[in-house]
Each structure stands twice: as C-alpha cells, then as structure tokens.
Design an enzyme around this catalytic site. Structure first.
Site, PDB file in Angstrom:
ATOM      1  N   HIS A  15     -13.144 -20.084 -35.516  1.00  0.00           N
ATOM      2  CA  HIS A  15     -12.026 -20.972 -35.199  1.00  0.00           C
ATOM      3  C   HIS A  15     -10.627 -20.371 -35.261  1.00  0.00           C
ATOM      4  O   HIS A  15      -9.672 -21.057 -34.918  1.00  0.00           O
ATOM      5  CB  HIS A  15     -12.063 -22.196 -36.118  1.00  0.00           C
ATOM      6  CG  HIS A  15     -13.264 -23.051 -35.923  1.00  0.00           C
ATOM      7  ND1 HIS A  15     -13.519 -23.740 -34.758  1.00  0.00           N
ATOM      8  CD2 HIS A  15     -14.319 -23.309 -36.742  1.00  0.00           C
ATOM      9  CE1 HIS A  15     -14.664 -24.402 -34.876  1.00  0.00           C
ATOM     10  NE2 HIS A  15     -15.172 -24.149 -36.065  1.00  0.00           N
ATOM     11  N   LYS A  42     -22.539 -22.492 -26.678  1.00  0.00           N
ATOM     12  CA  LYS A  42     -22.071 -23.613 -27.501  1.00  0.00           C
ATOM     13  C   LYS A  42     -21.296 -24.590 -26.603  1.00  0.00           C
ATOM     14  O   LYS A  42     -20.454 -24.165 -25.818  1.00  0.00           O
ATOM     15  CB  LYS A  42     -21.164 -23.038 -28.597  1.00  0.00           C
ATOM     16  CG  LYS A  42     -20.919 -24.004 -29.725  1.00  0.00           C
ATOM     17  CD  LYS A  42     -20.194 -23.337 -30.883  1.00  0.00           C
ATOM     18  CE  LYS A  42     -19.894 -24.410 -31.923  1.00  0.00           C
ATOM     19  NZ  LYS A  42     -18.754 -24.142 -32.741  1.00  0.00           N
ATOM     20  N   HIS A 107     -15.016 -26.009 -42.404  1.00  0.00           N
ATOM     21  CA  HIS A 107     -15.495 -26.735 -41.230  1.00  0.00           C
ATOM     22  C   HIS A 107     -14.306 -27.310 -40.472  1.00  0.00           C
ATOM     23  O   HIS A 107     -13.397 -27.865 -41.079  1.00  0.00           O
ATOM     24  CB  HIS A 107     -16.445 -27.860 -41.677  1.00  0.00           C
ATOM     25  CG  HIS A 107     -16.957 -28.703 -40.558  1.00  0.00           C
ATOM     26  ND1 HIS A 107     -17.782 -28.220 -39.571  1.00  0.00           N
ATOM     27  CD2 HIS A 107     -16.750 -30.014 -40.260  1.00  0.00           C
ATOM     28  CE1 HIS A 107     -18.054 -29.200 -38.717  1.00  0.00           C
ATOM     29  NE2 HIS A 107     -17.438 -30.299 -39.115  1.00  0.00           N
TER      30      HIS A 107
END
Length: 114
Positions: A15, A42, A107
């Site tokens: 990320h 993905k 996350h």
C-alpha cells in the site's frame, strides 16, 4: 526492539509507494509477483503516495488492534477492474482509514475517515 511487525512489512509493500502519482503505473505495479502470489490478478488495491513515516504515525498511540483515521490527507491511487491484468487507475487526495496493531499499520480499511 519489538519485532518489526510482519504485517507492517506486508502493508508497506502492498500500500505505500514512493513513486509520484504522475509516474505511477497500476498495471506494471499490480503485475509484480508481490501482488500475484497465486497467479491471479488482485481485483482492487489502493496505494498511498508517501514515505512510510507519516503512515506509521497514524498508529503512534494505538495499542492493541484498532481502526484509526489519518489526520492528514494523502495522495492516493486506486487500481481496479483488471481486464487480463490491465488495470484502470483513479487518483484522489483524501484521508485514509487503516487498522493498527500495537502501533503498526497492518490493514488498509478504506479511503476516507473510519
């Protein structure tokens, strides 16, 4: 020192990018083996254009596991809807909501405040 969280290491790869929004290419990035461990593309992924410091700072006083909103906005690129692993990309500047575990981001929850 506490183990540099394995999930934080993964979060950084998945990320955070040091590339500028202008230079960032979803298709080449998302076809990297880090994103295709099972050979599948993905479906969607959001990248934060930043160095790691400001992202980790979001979790600075977050003990345990908790979702936190950033206090600053980040330039973001979302890669999505791959057709044969060719991605469309959209850019925005916004707050982010991430899950912190013991002071580490682990996350990416969503774009915007939690």
């Amino acid at each position: 020192k506490p183990k540099e969280d394995k999930e934080w290491e993964k979060f950084k790869v998945k990320h955070i990018t040091s590339q500028s929004v202008a230079d960032f290419n979803c298709t080449s990035t998302m076809n990297n083996p880090d994103f295709t461990p099972d050979g599948q593309c993905k479906p969607i992924n959001t990248f934060i254009h930043s160095n790691t410091g400001p992202v980790k700072e979001i979790c600075r006083r977050a003990s345990g596991r908790v979702n936190k909103s950033s206090t600053q906005q980040f330039p973001l690129t979302t890669c999505k809807n791959p057709k044969r692993c060719k991605y469309s990309q959209s850019n925005e500047t916004n707050y982010i909501c991430i899950t912190c575990r013991d002071n580490y981001p682990v996350h990416f929850v969503k774009i915007g405040k939690c």
